[in-house]
Structure formats: structure tokens, C-alpha cells
Design a protein around this motif. Structure first.
Motif, PDB file in Angstrom:
ATOM      1  N   ASP A   1       3.881   1.687  -4.253  1.00  0.00           N
ATOM      2  CA  ASP A   1       2.918   2.694  -4.119  1.00  0.00           C
ATOM      3  C   ASP A   1       1.835   2.995  -5.189  1.00  0.00           C
ATOM      4  O   ASP A   1       2.099   1.887  -6.130  1.00  0.00           O
TER       5      ASP A   1
ATOM      6  N   PHE B   1      -5.259   4.142  -4.502  1.00  0.00           N
ATOM      7  CA  PHE B   1      -5.783   5.571  -4.294  1.00  0.00           C
ATOM      8  C   PHE B   1      -7.159   5.023  -3.477  1.00  0.00           C
ATOM      9  O   PHE B   1      -7.669   4.087  -3.676  1.00  0.00           O
TER      10      PHE B   1
ATOM     11  N   ARG C   1      -2.951   8.516  -1.696  1.00  0.00           N
ATOM     12  CA  ARG C   1      -2.157   7.314  -2.367  1.00  0.00           C
ATOM     13  C   ARG C   1      -1.910   6.320  -1.119  1.00  0.00           C
ATOM     14  O   ARG C   1      -1.471   6.836   0.038  1.00  0.00           O
TER      15      ARG C   1
ATOM     16  N   THR D   1      -5.303   0.068 -10.106  1.00  0.00           N
ATOM     17  CA  THR D   1      -5.832   1.149  -9.347  1.00  0.00           C
ATOM     18  C   THR D   1      -6.635   2.149  -9.996  1.00  0.00           C
ATOM     19  O   THR D   1      -6.761   2.087 -11.347  1.00  0.00           O
TER      20      THR D   1
END
Length: 376
Positions: free
Chosen positions: A105, A108, A114, A198
Motif C-alpha cells: 500500500d 496516493f 490510497r 509516493t
């Protein structure tokens, strides 16, 4: 329905990129047989002139196009569906739902939603194992050029990101279409496009455990990274000293880190101290899940090391810049951080090994480090 395959022969003196763009223009633009064209990839189509012959394309970007953000990776709901199928079909499931979140995970969309790395999720469930499925690629090696040469002190930023901090950045949409990157923002933009970082709320981060492993490998293998490499490679000694209660050796290693005289080691605040502590405990990630600023007891603890083997020793680290290690230990006890290892009432206790409270301080006047360890 007819599928037409066009042979592509590139020759002559025209640069390869322009020849490819000319090929696409001749293939797709203003032809009756083309009703729609769909192209996918991580880089935007280059506009080599103001009157580009490929100006008919509409580009959809994860960092700026909120409407289509969910299609750039797996959402939580989609991973839930896949995980339910995995539990139904797998005879001996070894992958936890929380593990998928921790490992894959962290990306974004423009709207802040997410996303998971879809390939890695699929591979983990297919092979029944959480692991690093990130594939090496040319861009990774090219990006390393800018890290190795410390463009705009990018190594110091990387050390902070390893400790879980975000770095202020401005993602530039077309920076990654060429590898001639001149500024830190362009470098970080390329790393976001390639999935190496990210981006959210004006900051870049290392997204998850899978990518963190990639950076750890980089730090421990590349001597050209200077002080970051040296700190990462004494991390085995730091962990051993901590588990054996050798606080003198711990302080000695931290003093060595300070004596490297790099900008990040000014220790003006606990964030900088945390970055160094993370580096000198880098090898602990082979045996522990390391969480930064984790909710525990009555507050947020600086670091918690959750052992992969529940019978191993758990560690709680509290950092104090300008205060004593005794104060750090007192805070660990008063705020009952050790409850984080106990689980919820009524649940079976997950961690059965001993728990050590570790206080680490830095005296801004004497420039010395002090450490204290107590069993909780």
C-alpha cells in the motif's frame, strides 16, 4: 474486426524518439480506420514542438487527474475481494491482510485515495508469500546516478525518508520524460512517476515496506553514498549491542554517526536524531517490523520494533534531544507504550518475548549521546 500489424523499420539520421513519434502520427492521426486509440505507460508522450503531430492525445496522470485515480492501482476494496478469494482457495494461507497493506500500500491518487501496487499484490497471493516483487529496471539505475552524486544534498533527504519522514517537493508533470534532471524537484518527480516514491500533500515519501527494502539494499551496497553507507553497515553492531544491553557501545556508534559531520547530523531536533537512529538500526528490519511514531498506550512512541518471531525480544525506542535517557525510559513507562505488544483485551497475546525500553538522548551542549535500557 480487423487487426492490422504495421512493420516498423527505423533508419536514417533522425533521432530514434522523433522517428517513433513520427511513426505514431502516421499510424494514428487523421485515418478513417482509427476510431479510438488507447496507449498505456508510465511516461507522457513527448511534445517535441508547439505544433506536435501527437497533440490529439489526452493524458491521464495519477498525481493530477482525480477522476481516474482509482484505475492506477488496486483500491482497498479490490484487495479485500482478492484476499477473500485467496483465503477460500489457498489450503495453507501465509499472507495476512495487514501484511498486504504494510508491504504494497502507500501510493496516493490526486484526491488522496490510497492505492496498492497491483502486480505485487497478485504475486504475493499467487505465491502465498509476502516478499519484494519489485522488478529492477533501467530507470532505477538511472535515478541512482542522481542519488550517488548527491544532487542538491538528496542523500540527506533520503536518510530522512528512510526514517519515515516526508520531504517537501513539487511534482512536475513532464520532468520524467527525459533523464536530464537538473533540480531536486525534477528528480523527485521522476521517482514518483516510476513508483520509487509516493506523493501527497506536497511531500514525497517511501510508500511501503517493499520499496523500503529496495532503498535498504541500496544503502548497504553502494560505498559512493558516503556517510549513509557507513552508518547502514554498522547497523548489525547497533542491534547486537542493544539486545545485549551494551549501552556504551550504542553511544559509541551514535557518536561515530555524529562525527561524520554531515548536515543532517546537526541534531537540532528529534527528527534529525530519528533519521540517524533509523540508519544505525537498518539491519534490524531483517528481523523486525519497524514502525515510526506508532500509536501506543497513552501516546505515540518514536520507534517500535515488532519481532517477526513473536518469541523474540520487542524493542521500544524513545528519543530525547536535549534531555536524559532516563526521561525517555520514564516516558515509555508512564505512557504505557508496552501495551502495544499485548493486543486487545480478550485476544490471544501475539508477542511472548521480553520487551526492552530503550532511551536514547543527545546533549546539545556536550555533543554526547547517552543510552539506557530497561526490561518492561
Amino acid at each position: 474486426m480487423k487487426i492490422i500489424i504495421f512493420p516498423v523499420i527505423f533508419g536514417g539520421q533522425t533521432p530514434p524518439v522523433l522517428r517513433y513519434l513520427q511513426f505514431l502520427s502516421n499510424l494514428l492521426k487523421d485515418h478513417a480506420y482509427v476510431s479510438m486509440s488507447y496507449m498505456t505507460g508510465i511516461l507522457p508522450i513527448s511534445k517535441y514542438s508547439s505544433g506536435s503531430e501527437l497533440n490529439m492525445f489526452m493524458e491521464f496522470k495519477m498525481t493530477s487527474m482525480a477522476m481516474f485515480g482509482e484505475y492506477f492501482g488496486f483500491t482497498d476494496e479490490e484487495v479485500d475481494v482478492l484476499y477473500d478469494k485467496y483465503l477460500h482457495l489457498c489450503k495453507d494461507p501465509q499472507v495476512s491482510r495487514e501484511g498486504l497493506r504494510e508491504w504494497y500500500d502507500g501510493y496516493f491518487t490526486a484526491s488522496g485515495r490510497r492505492l496498492y501496487n497491483p502486480r505485487s499484490v497478485v504475486m504475493a497471493l499467487r505465491f502465498n508469500q509476502l516478499s519484494n516483487y519489485w522488478t529492477s529496471s533501467g530507470p532505477y539505475d538511472e535515478i541512482f546516478y542522481y542519488i550517488r552524486n548527491d544532487i542538491e544534498h538528496i542523500r540527506d533527504d533520503l536518510a530522512l525518508m528512510i526514517s519515515g519522514e516526508g520531504i517537501d517537493a513539487r511534482v512536475e508533470e513532464f520532468a520524467a520524460s527525459a533523464m536530464d534532471l537538473r533540480t531536486k524537484n525534477q528528480i523527485y518527480s521522476a521517482m514518483v512517476v516510476y513508483g520509487l516514491l509516493t506523493y501527497t500533500k506536497g511531500k514525497v515519501f517511501i510508500p511501503n515496506r517493499e520499496l523500503m527494502f529496495r532503498y535498504e539494499e541500496l544503502l548497504r551496497s553502494e560505498k559512493s553514498l558516503g556517510y549513509v553507507y557507513r552508518l547502514a553497515n554498522i547497523s548489525d553492531q547497533m542491534l547486537k549491542a542493544t539486545l545485549s544491553g551494551d549501552t556504551d557501545r550504542m553511544a559509541e556508534i551514535l557518536q561515530l554517526a555524529h562525527n561524520t559531520e554531515t548536515p543532517i547530523l546537526s541534531y537540532n531536533n528529534e527528527t534529525e536524531l530519528a533519521a540517524v537512529v533509523n540508519l544505525v538500526y537498518l539491519s534490524a528490519r531483517d528481523r523486525y517490523r519497524v514502525e515510526r511514531e506508532d500509536k501506543a498506550g497513552k501516546g505515540f512512541v518514536d520507534f517500535i520494533f515488532y519481532p517477526e518471531n513473536p518469541a523474540d525480544t520487542g524493542l521500544i525506542l524513545e528519543l530525547k534531544a536535549g534531555h536524559s535517557p532516563e526521561e525517555a525510559i520514564r516516558q515509555i513507562r508512564e505512557k504505557r507504550y508496552a501495551l502495544r505488544f499485548r493486543g486487545k483485551p480478550g485476544e490471544k497475546e501475539r508477542y511472548t518475548g521480553q520487551i526492552l525500553g530503550v532511551g536514547i538522548s543527545y546533549d546539545k551542549d556536550t555533543k554526547e549521546h547517552h543510552c539506557k535500557i530497561e526490561q518492561l
